[in-house]
Write an enzyme that holds these catalytic residues in place. Structure first.
Site, mmCIF file in Angstrom:
data_model
loop_
_atom_site.group_PDB
_atom_site.id
_atom_site.type_symbol
_atom_site.label_atom_id
_atom_site.label_comp_id
_atom_site.label_asym_id
_atom_site.label_seq_id
_atom_site.Cartn_x
_atom_site.Cartn_y
_atom_site.Cartn_z
ATOM 1 N N GLY A 175 1.222 -1.127 0.001
ATOM 2 C CA GLY A 175 0.295 -0.155 -0.131
ATOM 3 C C GLY A 175 0.547 1.307 -0.185
ATOM 4 N N ARG A 207 13.152 -18.348 -4.124
ATOM 5 C CA ARG A 207 12.545 -17.546 -4.319
ATOM 6 C C ARG A 207 13.193 -16.704 -5.285
ATOM 7 N NH1 ARG A 207 10.771 -21.182 -1.514
ATOM 8 N NH2 ARG A 207 9.649 -21.009 0.439
ATOM 9 N N PRO A 213 1.898 -11.654 -7.481
ATOM 10 C CA PRO A 213 2.805 -11.650 -6.976
ATOM 11 C C PRO A 213 3.781 -12.388 -6.374
ATOM 12 C CG PRO A 213 1.270 -10.064 -6.457
ATOM 13 C CD PRO A 213 0.967 -10.970 -6.613
ATOM 14 N N THR A 214 5.434 -11.926 -6.294
ATOM 15 C CA THR A 214 5.249 -13.545 -5.766
ATOM 16 C C THR A 214 6.162 -12.629 -4.927
ATOM 17 O OG1 THR A 214 7.687 -12.014 -6.953
ATOM 18 C CG2 THR A 214 6.455 -14.043 -7.994
ATOM 19 N N ASN A 215 6.944 -12.831 -3.901
ATOM 20 C CA ASN A 215 7.862 -12.482 -2.935
ATOM 21 C C ASN A 215 7.720 -11.050 -2.904
ATOM 22 O OD1 ASN A 215 7.786 -15.239 -2.389
ATOM 23 N ND2 ASN A 215 8.647 -14.870 -0.205
ATOM 24 N N LYS A 230 -6.730 -16.542 -0.758
ATOM 25 C CA LYS A 230 -6.577 -16.141 -1.895
ATOM 26 C C LYS A 230 -7.350 -17.112 -3.533
ATOM 27 C CE LYS A 230 -4.036 -12.884 -0.315
ATOM 28 N NZ LYS A 230 -4.722 -11.684 -0.365
ATOM 29 N N ASP A 232 12.610 -24.982 6.175
ATOM 30 C CA ASP A 232 12.408 -24.637 4.893
ATOM 31 C C ASP A 232 11.675 -24.190 4.009
ATOM 32 O OD1 ASP A 232 15.831 -26.443 3.798
ATOM 33 O OD2 ASP A 232 15.079 -24.484 4.571
ATOM 34 N N TYR A 241 -4.105 -19.508 4.210
ATOM 35 C CA TYR A 241 -4.176 -18.053 3.494
ATOM 36 C C TYR A 241 -4.428 -18.963 1.792
ATOM 37 C CZ TYR A 241 -0.804 -14.885 1.176
ATOM 38 O OH TYR A 241 -0.695 -13.487 0.670
HETATM 39 P P1 NAP Z 1 1.490 -5.986 4.965
HETATM 40 O O1 NAP Z 1 2.874 -5.103 5.063
HETATM 41 O O2 NAP Z 1 1.324 -6.642 6.552
HETATM 42 O O3 NAP Z 1 0.040 -5.424 5.086
HETATM 43 C C1 NAP Z 1 -1.388 -5.432 5.687
HETATM 44 C C2 NAP Z 1 -2.192 -4.179 4.878
HETATM 45 O O4 NAP Z 1 -3.751 -5.200 5.834
HETATM 46 C C3 NAP Z 1 -2.178 -2.967 6.211
HETATM 47 O O5 NAP Z 1 -2.806 -1.238 5.361
HETATM 48 C C4 NAP Z 1 -3.380 -3.157 6.889
HETATM 49 O O6 NAP Z 1 -3.969 -2.233 8.177
HETATM 50 C C5 NAP Z 1 -4.262 -3.696 6.404
HETATM 51 N N1 NAP Z 1 -5.287 -4.914 7.067
HETATM 52 C C6 NAP Z 1 -5.201 -6.035 7.797
HETATM 53 N N2 NAP Z 1 -6.028 -6.504 8.611
HETATM 54 C C7 NAP Z 1 -7.202 -5.604 8.541
HETATM 55 C C8 NAP Z 1 -7.992 -5.903 8.479
HETATM 56 N N3 NAP Z 1 -9.250 -6.725 9.441
HETATM 57 N N4 NAP Z 1 -9.299 -4.476 8.583
HETATM 58 C C9 NAP Z 1 -8.403 -3.749 7.669
HETATM 59 N N5 NAP Z 1 -7.327 -3.637 6.835
HETATM 60 C C10 NAP Z 1 -6.455 -4.749 7.419
HETATM 61 O O7 NAP Z 1 1.128 -6.894 4.345
HETATM 62 P P2 NAP Z 1 1.823 -6.406 2.933
HETATM 63 O O8 NAP Z 1 2.662 -7.309 2.546
HETATM 64 O O9 NAP Z 1 1.518 -5.222 2.000
HETATM 65 O O10 NAP Z 1 0.301 -7.304 1.397
HETATM 66 C C11 NAP Z 1 -0.673 -6.648 0.837
HETATM 67 C C12 NAP Z 1 -0.933 -7.567 0.045
HETATM 68 O O11 NAP Z 1 -0.594 -8.538 -0.555
HETATM 69 C C13 NAP Z 1 -1.907 -8.823 1.134
HETATM 70 O O12 NAP Z 1 -3.033 -9.030 -0.135
HETATM 71 C C14 NAP Z 1 -0.470 -9.828 0.728
HETATM 72 O O13 NAP Z 1 -1.965 -11.328 0.455
HETATM 73 C C15 NAP Z 1 -0.120 -9.216 -0.725
HETATM 74 N N6 NAP Z 1 1.274 -10.352 -1.094
HETATM 75 C C16 NAP Z 1 2.411 -10.309 -0.466
HETATM 76 C C17 NAP Z 1 3.045 -10.999 -0.176
HETATM 77 C C18 NAP Z 1 4.883 -10.417 1.223
HETATM 78 O O14 NAP Z 1 5.496 -10.659 0.143
HETATM 79 N N7 NAP Z 1 4.048 -9.452 1.180
HETATM 80 C C19 NAP Z 1 3.338 -10.963 -1.957
HETATM 81 C C20 NAP Z 1 2.165 -11.878 -2.277
HETATM 82 C C21 NAP Z 1 0.973 -10.962 -2.000
HETATM 83 P P3 NAP Z 1 -2.909 -1.686 9.313
HETATM 84 O O15 NAP Z 1 -1.700 -1.474 8.911
HETATM 85 O O16 NAP Z 1 -4.075 -0.922 9.932
HETATM 86 O O17 NAP Z 1 -2.581 -2.973 10.079
HETATM 87 O O1 GFB Z 2 9.410 -15.435 3.103
HETATM 88 P P1 GFB Z 2 9.219 -16.527 3.837
HETATM 89 O O2 GFB Z 2 8.655 -16.697 5.347
HETATM 90 O O3 GFB Z 2 7.922 -17.736 3.439
HETATM 91 O O4 GFB Z 2 10.186 -17.299 3.510
HETATM 92 P P2 GFB Z 2 7.860 -18.492 1.865
HETATM 93 C C1 GFB Z 2 10.778 -18.562 3.745
HETATM 94 C C2 GFB Z 2 11.842 -19.189 4.256
HETATM 95 O O5 GFB Z 2 12.992 -18.469 4.250
HETATM 96 C C3 GFB Z 2 11.449 -20.328 3.910
HETATM 97 C C4 GFB Z 2 13.849 -19.062 5.193
HETATM 98 O O6 GFB Z 2 12.980 -21.147 3.406
HETATM 99 C C5 GFB Z 2 12.745 -20.083 5.687
HETATM 100 O O7 GFB Z 2 13.420 -20.685 6.514
HETATM 101 N N1 GFB Z 2 13.744 -18.311 5.721
HETATM 102 C C6 GFB Z 2 15.586 -18.112 6.339
HETATM 103 C C7 GFB Z 2 13.302 -17.010 6.994
HETATM 104 N N2 GFB Z 2 15.495 -17.315 7.416
HETATM 105 C C8 GFB Z 2 14.427 -16.439 7.536
HETATM 106 C C9 GFB Z 2 13.719 -15.405 8.533
HETATM 107 O O8 GFB Z 2 14.034 -14.616 9.412
HETATM 108 N N3 GFB Z 2 12.670 -15.718 8.634
HETATM 109 C C10 GFB Z 2 11.658 -15.670 7.606
HETATM 110 N N4 GFB Z 2 10.493 -16.109 7.619
HETATM 111 N N5 GFB Z 2 11.991 -16.816 6.703
HETATM 112 C C11 GFB Z 2 5.174 -17.868 2.026
HETATM 113 C C12 GFB Z 2 3.512 -17.614 2.781
HETATM 114 O O9 GFB Z 2 5.598 -18.730 1.837
HETATM 115 O O10 GFB Z 2 5.491 -16.423 1.365
HETATM 116 C C13 GFB Z 2 2.821 -16.938 2.528
HETATM 117 O O11 GFB Z 2 4.017 -19.102 3.579
HETATM 118 C C14 GFB Z 2 3.037 -16.023 1.601
HETATM 119 O O12 GFB Z 2 2.259 -17.214 2.823
HETATM 120 C C15 GFB Z 2 4.622 -15.181 1.556
HETATM 121 O O13 GFB Z 2 2.891 -16.446 0.210
HETATM 122 C C16 GFB Z 2 4.766 -14.501 -0.033
HETATM 123 O O14 GFB Z 2 8.201 -17.734 0.829
HETATM 124 O O15 GFB Z 2 8.389 -19.811 2.551
#
Ligand code: NAP
Ligand code: GFB
Length: 323
Positions: free
Chosen positions: A23, A217, A172-174, A149, A279, A145
């Site tokens: 955001g 990743r 999106p990816t990570n 989704k 992992d 999750y």
């Molecule tokens: P984030 O940094 O954790 O932010 C989450 C946002 O959602 C915050 O603005 C939070 O508001 C709001 N939120 C959470 N629960 C809520 C609720 N019950 N009511 C209203 N607002 C709520 O997440 P992000 O990483 O930016 O993710 C954004 C989107 O991308 C998500 O849909 C996620 O699934 C998707 N996505 C993320 C990743 C990643 O690697 N991060 C990868 C793929 C897809 P507050 O700030 O007020 O808490």
């Molecule tokens: O980003 P991550 O937590 O999630 O990455 P995923 C996990 C990988 O990073 C694993 C290693 O292989 C972990 O063993 N890792 C190493 C760590 N050090 C760390 C650390 O300090 N923190 C974390 N978190 N991992 C998520 C999904 O999968 O991908 C979510 O579970 C979401 O739902 C997100 O979709 C984008 O990539 O494995």
């Protein structure tokens, strides 16, 4: 500057989850690339708990959006998902249903929801593409999750079939970048490593990487993702989802990412791997062929540069960062 001019096609764009990693990047890019007929509203959970139907309706009544970028979700890394699969399922189903149903009730012209490449089947052929979303169970670490989704894609097609709504989604990816969640329990890998490297530097210790460091990743920088979100808002007209990812050639191992974070902090005590930690999924290699057909020349920020910028932001904002 633009407010006194009336634009018939004026877009009022409600961004749910506007205060999070993605955001905040959309906020930055929408200000850098502003358009006279676009007004953005960035929501946080303080504006409304979107799990609550009445609170969600009140937000739509207040802003009467013409477009929605739906980011709000219960989000977290591997370890947070493994501990809370049920909460991830229930909270995200509630939030998504409230947003999509109010988007229908308030005649929203386009709603864009955000999925993730972790929702794809765990046992699959590679690279993964958009046609595979529903082809078998996701990885066990994040099934809650993932099914919540996947249901968005089902809802988008159902609203289109029954009411002709134009609701779509991106995959999106990570993602990583400024304004991430750095909580050591709940975070994703890159913000987790950045936070741990910051502490390791202070304490003169090695950086501890969870797991073997071997999983692979693809990481997209939040600012690049934000630019692609604005393109989807303005130009993408399919109901079917589109993967937003760097090229397959840019896939990296967790060990390589950890080394880049250590280098960005100029750590002197190296890296150690904690193999007692999981992992998770070994890889989720995604094809961005569909995206490249639309945007063959899109330039992604070089990974090393984006990591350095993310590290600098965390160091400069340590006190106020989400930890
Ligand atoms: P984030 O940094 O954790 O932010 C989450 C946002 O959602 C915050 O603005 C939070 O508001 C709001 N939120 C959470 N629960 C809520 C609720 N019950 N009511 C209203 N607002 C709520 O997440 P992000 O990483 O930016 O993710 C954004 C989107 O991308 C998500 O849909 C996620 O699934 C998707 N996505 C993320 C990743 C990643 O690697 N991060 C990868 C793929 C897809 P507050 O700030 O007020 O808490
Ligand atoms: O980003 P991550 O937590 O999630 O990455 P995923 C996990 C990988 O990073 C694993 C290693 O292989 C972990 O063993 N890792 C190493 C760590 N050090 C760390 C650390 O300090 N923190 C974390 N978190 N991992 C998520 C999904 O999968 O991908 C979510 O579970 C979401 O739902 C997100 O979709 C984008 O990539 O494995």
């Amino acid at each position: 500057m633009w407010e006194h001019i009336w634009y018939p096609t004026r877009k009022v764009i409600l961004v749910t989850g506007g205060t999070g990693l993605v955001g905040q990047a959309i906020k930055r890019v929408s200000e850098e690339d502003s358009r006279p007929d676009e007004e953005f509203i960035f929501l946080s959970s303080k504006d409304a708990d979107l799990k609550d139907a009445a609170a969600t309706e009140a937000v739509f009544e207040k802003y009467k959006p013409t477009h929605v970028i739906h980011l709000a979700a219960m989000v977290g890394g591997l370890f947070h998902n493994m501990k809370h699969n049920l909460d991830f399922l229930r909270n995200n189903i509630l939030i998504n249903d409230n947003i999509l149903h109010n988007s229908y009730k308030y005649g929203v012209k386009k709603a864009i929801s955000c999925l993730s490449t972790c929702i794809f089947p765990d046992k699959t052929t590679y690279p993964i593409d958009e046609t595979m979303v529903h082809n078998g169970p996701p990885h066990n670490s994040n099934f809650g999750y993932s099914y919540a989704k996947r249901l968005i894609d089902v809802q988008n097609h159902a609203y289109n079939q029954q009411y002709g709504c134009h609701f779509t989604s991106v995959i999106p990816t990570n993602v990583f970048g400024e304004h991430d969640n750095y909580n050591l329990e709940d975070s994703h890998v890159i913000p987790g490593l950045i936070h741990k490297a910051y502490l390791a530097k202070k304490e003169g210790k090695p950086l501890v990487v969870y797991g073997s460091g071997k999983p692979l990743r693809q990481f997209i920088y939040s600012v690049d993702l934000a630019k692609l979100f604005l393109w989807v808002l303005r130009e993408y007209n399919e109901i079917d989802p589109i993967i937003l990812s760097v090229d397959e050639a840019n896939e990296v191992s967790i060990g390589e990412v950890a080394q880049m974070v250590a280098d960005a902090f100029q750590l002197e005590h190296g890296i150690v791997f904690d193999s007692t930690k999981a992992d998770g999924q070994f890889k989720k290699t995604a094809s961005n062929k569909k995206l490249r057909q639309y945007l063959p020349d899109f330039q992604f920020t070089p990974f090393k540069e984006a990591i350095q910028q993310s590290v600098n932001w965390f160091v400069d904002n340590y006190e106020n960062a989400r930890k």
